[in-house]
Design a protein around this motif. Sequence first.
Motif, PDB file in Angstrom:
ATOM      1  N   CYS C 309    -148.868 -16.521 -36.664  1.00 32.14           N
ATOM      2  CA  CYS C 309    -149.698 -15.388 -37.057  1.00 32.14           C
ATOM      3  C   CYS C 309    -148.954 -14.547 -38.064  1.00 32.14           C
ATOM      4  CB  CYS C 309    -150.025 -14.552 -35.820  1.00 32.14           C
ATOM      5  SG  CYS C 309    -150.896 -13.034 -36.216  1.00 32.14           S
ATOM      6  N   ALA C 312    -147.587 -11.269 -36.899  1.00 32.53           N
ATOM      7  CA  ALA C 312    -146.670 -11.278 -35.763  1.00 32.53           C
ATOM      8  C   ALA C 312    -145.424 -10.397 -35.935  1.00 32.53           C
ATOM      9  CB  ALA C 312    -146.276 -12.712 -35.434  1.00 32.53           C
ATOM     10  N   GLY C 318    -147.292  -9.236 -30.512  1.00 31.84           N
ATOM     11  CA  GLY C 318    -146.827 -10.557 -30.907  1.00 31.84           C
ATOM     12  C   GLY C 318    -145.392 -10.626 -31.388  1.00 31.84           C
ATOM     13  N   CYS C 324    -146.940 -16.641 -31.055  1.00 30.04           N
ATOM     14  CA  CYS C 324    -147.401 -16.019 -32.299  1.00 30.04           C
ATOM     15  C   CYS C 324    -146.584 -16.489 -33.497  1.00 30.04           C
ATOM     16  CB  CYS C 324    -147.320 -14.503 -32.207  1.00 30.04           C
ATOM     17  SG  CYS C 324    -148.455 -13.831 -30.992  1.00 30.04           S
ATOM     18  N   CYS C 342    -156.561 -13.906 -33.018  1.00 30.62           N
ATOM     19  CA  CYS C 342    -155.378 -13.395 -32.337  1.00 30.62           C
ATOM     20  C   CYS C 342    -155.257 -14.083 -30.989  1.00 30.62           C
ATOM     21  CB  CYS C 342    -155.496 -11.877 -32.149  1.00 30.62           C
ATOM     22  SG  CYS C 342    -154.088 -11.177 -31.299  1.00 30.62           S
ATOM     23  N   HIS C 343    -154.039 -14.446 -30.665  1.00 30.37           N
ATOM     24  CA  HIS C 343    -153.839 -15.052 -29.351  1.00 30.37           C
ATOM     25  C   HIS C 343    -153.966 -14.036 -28.241  1.00 30.37           C
ATOM     26  CE1 HIS C 343    -152.560 -18.601 -31.398  1.00 30.37           C
ATOM     27  NE2 HIS C 343    -151.500 -18.017 -31.935  1.00 30.37           N
TER      28      HIS C 343
END
Lengths: 295, 338, 353, 292, 520
Positions: C309, C312, C318, C324, C342-343
């Motif tokens: 990401c 992150a 993250g 991430c 987004c996780h």
Amino acid sequence: MTALAAPQAVVPARRRPFTSFLKRDRRLTLALSLLAALVVLTLLGPLFWRIPPEAINLGAVLQGPSFAHPMGTDDTGRDVMSRFLAGGQTSILAGLAIALIGAIVGCVTALLAGSMRGWVDTLFTWLSNSILCFPALLLAMAIAMALKPGVTAAVIGLSLHSFPWYMRTLRGEVMRLYGQDFIRSTMAIGAHPGRVLFRHVLPHLVPIMILQMAAVFGAAVLSLAALGYLGLGAQPPTAEWGEMITEGQQFFLTGQWWIAGFPGLGLLTAVTLTTVIADRAREVLDPRGEFTQAK
Amino acid sequence: MTSTLLKRLGVALATIFGASIFTFVLLRKVPGDPARAIAGDTATEETVAALRQSMGLDDNLFVQYGNYMGSLLRGDFGFSYSTGNSVGTLLGQRLPATLELGLLSVIIAIVAAVLAASFAVYSRRRWPDQAVRAASSLAMGSPPFWIALLALMVFSIQLGIFPGPEGRLSPGMLKPPNITGMFTVDSLLAGQWGTFANAAWHLILPAAIVTLGPFAFLSRLYRNQLRGTLRETFVAVSRSHGLRRLPVYNRHVAPHGLLSLLPAASLLFADLLAGSLLVEKVFGWPGIGSMTADAIIQKDFAVVQAVLLLAAVLYVVVSLLADLLMTAADPRTRVGAR
Amino acid sequence: MQSNSLSLPAPRVAGDGGPDAERHDPVLSVRGLRTDFVTAVGTVHAVRDVSFDLRKGQRLAIVGESGSGKSAMAMSLMGLVPPPGHVAGGSVKLNGTEIVGLDDAGISKVRGKDIGLVFQDPMAALDPLKTIGSQFVETIRVHQDVSVKAARKMAADLLGEVGVNDAARRLSDYPHQYSGGMRQRVLIAMAIANDPSVVVADEPTTALDVTTQAQVLDLLAKICDERGNALVLITHNLGIVEELCDSVNVMYAGRFVECTSTEALFASPGHPYSKALLDCVIDPATARRGALPAIPGSPPDLSVDEPGCPFAPRCPIGRDQERCAVERPQPRTLSNGAVVRCHFAYDTQGETA
Amino acid sequence: MNIENATPLLRVEKLNKSYAKGIGNRHRTQILRDVSFELRRGQTLGLVGESGSGKSTTAACVMGLTDADSGLIEFDGVNLTTLSKPEMRRMRRRIQMVFQDPNGSLDPRFTVADLVEEPLIVHGVKDPAERSRRVSEVLDRVGISVKQAERYPFAFSGGQRQRIAIARALVLNPDLVVLDEPVSALDVSIQAQVLNLLSELQDELGLTYLFIVHDLAVARLMSHHIAVMNAGEIVEAGPSADVFENTTHPYTRALLDAVPGAHRRSAQQRTAQQGTTAALAAAGMADALEGK
Amino acid sequence: AVGLLALAGCAQPAASSRAADRPFTVNWAASLTNIDPAFVCAGAENSFASNFYARLVKLDEEPQADGTLVAVNEPERVKGDLATSWTVSPDGKSYTFSLHPGAKFANGNPLDAEAVRYSIMRNLTIGGCGALGLQVGLTDPPLISDVVVVDPQTVRLELSRAYPAILVTLAQSRGSIYDPKVIKEHGEDKKGVPNQWLASHTASSSGPYVLDEYVANNYAVLTRNPNYYGTPAREAEVRVNFITSIPTLMLQARRGEADVTLGLPPYVVHQLSQEDCCRVTTAPAFAPVTVSLDNASGTTANPKLREALTYAVPYEQIKASVAYGYADSYYGPFVPGIPGFDAQRSAPRPLDKDRARALVKESGITDPQIDLMINPSSPGVSTLATILKSSWEDIGVRVNIDSQTPTAFATRFNTGKYQSALLFESGGAVAAYELRKKMTCGSTFNNQHICIPGTTELMDKLNAAPDLDSQLPYINALVDAWRANSPTIILYRAQFTAVLSDPVKHFEYSPTFAFNNWGR
Ligand SMILES: Nc1ncnc2c1ncn2[C@@H]1O[C@H](COP(=O)(O)OP(=O)(O)OP(=O)(O)O)[C@@H](O)[C@H]1O
Ligand SMILES: Nc1ncnc2c1ncn2[C@@H]1O[C@H](COP(=O)(O)OP(=O)(O)OP(=O)(O)O)[C@@H](O)[C@H]1O
Ligand SMILES: [Mg+2]
Ligand SMILES: [Mg+2]
């Protein structure tokens, strides 16, 4: 297009060295190395090509290019190649001198005019206007006439015409810089005007000056040759490309092209290369210019 | 508006004043005695002294400058001892030839530069641009006198398509009546077709070579200008309205380029007197340039002074006009700016 | 200046068909759009895999930090990405027509007619050598076969509509005789002159004075509303978003990281970046001097495409998460309808999923 | 600290400034008209107003970067307008400035360390060790590591650059810092970093700020006092809260009204329709994923 | 441009076919500064000006092998021109000329004794070159003491002493007769102040041609003078192009665009002589190519060194590779062909470097050095200078080449402010005059400062001797003294060359070109 922001990506830690730029720009590299080769050849060539440029040999006049005389011989049997090298040296050194003298005088006057303004500025501007309104070649010719024709007079005349040309650009740049926040911020910390001028303003003029020097150099080499051609530049027996063309021009028409041919070719190459390099460098330094060419 | 105009006029006058001081001092400092040069080598000292006095060379510099400016204003440019003519007469004889050559080559340069740069910038491919840039770099770097010699050798001697360096007409060709002094124009006005063809035929090669420098200068300038304008927001705006490339180019890009070309092109006109100097010399073109070159060799200071000053005045006047024209052509300055 | 100028009419509901019909009939449909700038320093991937739909009358805001690719995206929609850049992939459908890959003739028919663009800098957006009238007439006549006279009449009407007084006379003025706000009005009028179904406005007010900004935005909203054009508004200013737009796409490093309704965004932002952006807006009522919420670090370099990401390193959640850093988050839908990449997005419940 | 009783650190009275136009300076445009204000030690005065209202010109006059036509600028009891140039330069040790655009206010040819060191050199700190100690101290204070300081400004983001500019202003321990729109060139996400830093510094070092700003929210947050400028005049001045809550002047009102989001619509006003459209916009992104 | 090209294409053949009916064209590598006969100094100007004015007498001619005529410089053989006949008083001091009856100027004014008197007096008093030339250098006291109008048809020249060579100079352009009225119309001259108008115009015309058009340094058009009393000129119109560019001259000669080409450098003449475009004619001229040395100061004051230099010139090589054979050698104060020249007495110096080196050693100068002033704008000069430099450096004399513009060169040369100067001279036709100019101690015209002990008496005697026969002993003695002192280095004597187009049938060489005798 202004609608898009300029590249704002995270930039590497150090200023990109010029060499890395060269690696990418092949044409510039080629032009630079050719010019460098020409300069090195004329400056160092005489060390290896040992025939003196003034040595006559009435037994071998007007010979075409051969192994012994790669560029042939002239009407007194002088070796054209050694004269070509010597002539190139004159042209290039004088061109450099003009570019440098103009740059130094132009830079000093521009700094004075741009930082002091007022009557100093008015005076220098008037002076440079009064000089710039003459065509360069005419002015240099007149000065050659007033002094004694020769390389020195040509250098003086052409420098005289080149300095206002530097000054005009640099003065604008100095004024622009003085309006910039980083200069104002230096003044705001209480720095002495001299410090501002020399430590902050001057370094920013250098790239512009170098670009201009390239342009002036090219023009100066040509003008110098033109003066030589008219008999107002280098005087025989000094070898100089323009003067060599004059000496060789009548032979041009009777078939002995090499006497005037090689110096002309030398001029063409040197000046064209300088132009190409200056152009390319300008593009790179121009904040608006993009490196890659695209529509 | 009027105040800027007055200011520019003031600057122009000051510049001319500076230039006149410059030429005056420069040429008074020429070593050697002008009176001696005129009187000839075998003239006696008394003759020379008398001549010095009649030429005002014994007065102090300020008086001399005053006299000099005074006679200039009266249209008296002095006497050329090396040709035995008044400088005014010489200019009258020589100017048309230079104008004919210079005007033609400047016009060719402008047209060619505009066409070439437009093509280079408008084309989406890279080669036209590269070709135009290469051509202009070469033109920039070519020593005109050498190219002229080369051209003579090829076109005149080898191929025989163009006349040799014999001036403006073939020997024996009837001169057209003197209307403008420019042979091509005069012969057309008089309906002398043969003369016109001959004059034009003599004009082509020198004009083509004189054109090189201006062409290089203008084409790169115009190209850069066009490319700059292409990046302007308003161009993108027009495109976003659905205008196609060509109309946007013609209506929005080219006018900006041409406007910026105006001062540059006018500088070329200002350079007319000296621009063709070298080529005139090679082609035996009886113009101001070759006259000046000869005069300088002969230290004929009156001629040199007149030509220098004329060139300076031409430059100042033309740039002033160009300035005013720019002001008139650009709505931002024309209509009272905010 | 009128007070309370930003009253907003409700967005128009499409006349026929329910939400379903609209859903399948977007005026603008973007899929997988990618835009690159090829520079000597490297290729900048300014827009990376952007997809969204826009229906008639919708007002969509696109927000994000400087350099996140908003303008590049807007230009890609017009097929007007400036030189070193080009659309590297994806599709843009306007009223069902694909415009990526059209030639000059094809795209010129679409520009101005199906999609109009309002530029950021009104001072540079008009040709200084041409009168407003001639530029306007030119714009109209590109797409409408009317006489110059008729076009001038239309131009005057439009100018009047956007609030230029004495419009007929002012047509013969040059751009420099107009103030910034007036020029922006002219540009808006020109952008809608051929009644495009979508108007894209790229920060239309940042170059204007604070006091004029509001008027211009008000005008833009009003015009789009009256004519039923869909509006894509690109802005930094979350205040504007809240007032003007129905839905918001939050952009980060060339991607949309959250697509949601305005209401949902302000109520409960899903993506940590969206939340951080919202927090940055200084609310004088609650803000404490010296303790403003800030996003640490700086945006990523768009010329490298690292896995994981992009947010992150700056993300409160993250930052230390292994996942991430290595796995690129894929879009998923939250309980309030927002789609986020987004996780560990905040869901409505305030939990991180 | 008892704010009310402190003597003003900076007092500006009836400041006028005009620029010449046309030949012979016949026309002059008046930029500042009788600008007066006071600034107490340790406080912040927010100067707000629209573009071109003369805020930066006021700052330049205070800094002595431009000469005022008339008026008094008194700094800690010294009238700055009567100082000679060298005296003014020495005085600048105590008055420092941060400019609006961090890209333009740092000389791109100097490394950050050199830039921050420069004020020390200028003001005669001879000992290099002492200088580098103070440089690293102040850099540390603004959150730039000494290692990074060997780089050139362009290698930093806007926010970092603005912090560097602040470090440069603070390295001499000034009393007064003039901040000319220090955050308006920055992204919202970065603004906060800089504003936080400024607040912390003021609290810790007892700095006095002349804070020029056009974002009213920032002005309100940061300033003790507010002065509103319009067309070269101060049209309203007073304690921050007063100005914002009980505005009397129509110009201030107009400024306040122009702030977007000032008329927040409540959640209830939103139609259900909006939810659907948002979902629609999001759908595109989801679609793309599903391989459409 | 394409249109122009097309037009040019058709124009070309038309132009060259017209070559036959174009005016008789003379291309001349000369730039004239002044055509006032009282003021002109240089040979080209004299030659040009002489075509417009009658003179009392003219030189006789002799045909050469190739048919071209060459003028003879002997006073005894001078023929009448405007003067139909003349008588000389027994003391040789008074010449009475009877003029051509009814002669008129081109403008119709009478060409009478008053005009003759006016013209000669003007030449004498105006202070230019004319006075010197006309009096064979005898200006102190003036050789011509008076000109008397006896009647409109008769004029008498009073000399201060007998001097037969006066006839030769009267035959040159200094003896030109012009119209006093025209001169007065254009401003009477103040003494010593040249008449500016006359510098580029003619005061009517008494000679075979009228100057129809004249653009200085460019071209002149000469048309037949309808009122000319003598044989009308062969060509009705002569166009003279003044062209300094050698390539242009060469090209036009080659293409037959010029009927006569004058002033080409030997290399080009040589080149053209091998082509079949044209014909080259040569004639002995009074044109020595010399290095003048300052005999009074510097290293060149040393006669041994001077002599050394004369032995260190590769004469044959120079003649072959610079003059391309259009040259011959001699060593003496005046050129072959002048009455009084003695070939044996003036035998050329050989190239003998050993002797030269020995002489340098004898001179006692260590590391001798000379400045060689040149005017590189005349063709061939820099080549010669290069050759001299290398060959003198070979005998240990360092040479510093000093290039000057033509004017500076002339000024410094004439005022004697140089150490050595490479010069293409154009000498006079009278031996005594040459000696007088070059060898009189202290004379301003003796710019080499030659002052050989014992020559003053010889010079006085020479000046007193009226005719060649009585002068000859002194001339010979002076020549010997001159040679013994080696005051000048004579590289070679250049031949006059002209390139003629095929149609040219009549051509004559004299020191002043008489275009009226040239023609197709
Ligand atoms: N001409 C260009 N050459 C190279 N890169 C570019 C160019 N234009 C834009 N970019 C890059 O593309 C990316 C996206 O730029 P874009 O202008 O779309 O950002 P933005 O979101 O509109 O920013 P802003 O809010 O500042 O307008 C940036 O990282 C930028 O560096
Ligand atoms: N050197 C100058 N010469 C002439 N006018 C100037 C000069 N500097 C500033 N001005 C004018 O003074 C006025 C006030 O400028 P100033 O920069 O102080 O405004 P500002 O309030 O700081 O605006 P902004 O918010 O845009 O920075 C402007 O109208 C500007 O055009
Ligand atoms: Mg943008
Ligand atoms: Mg400001």
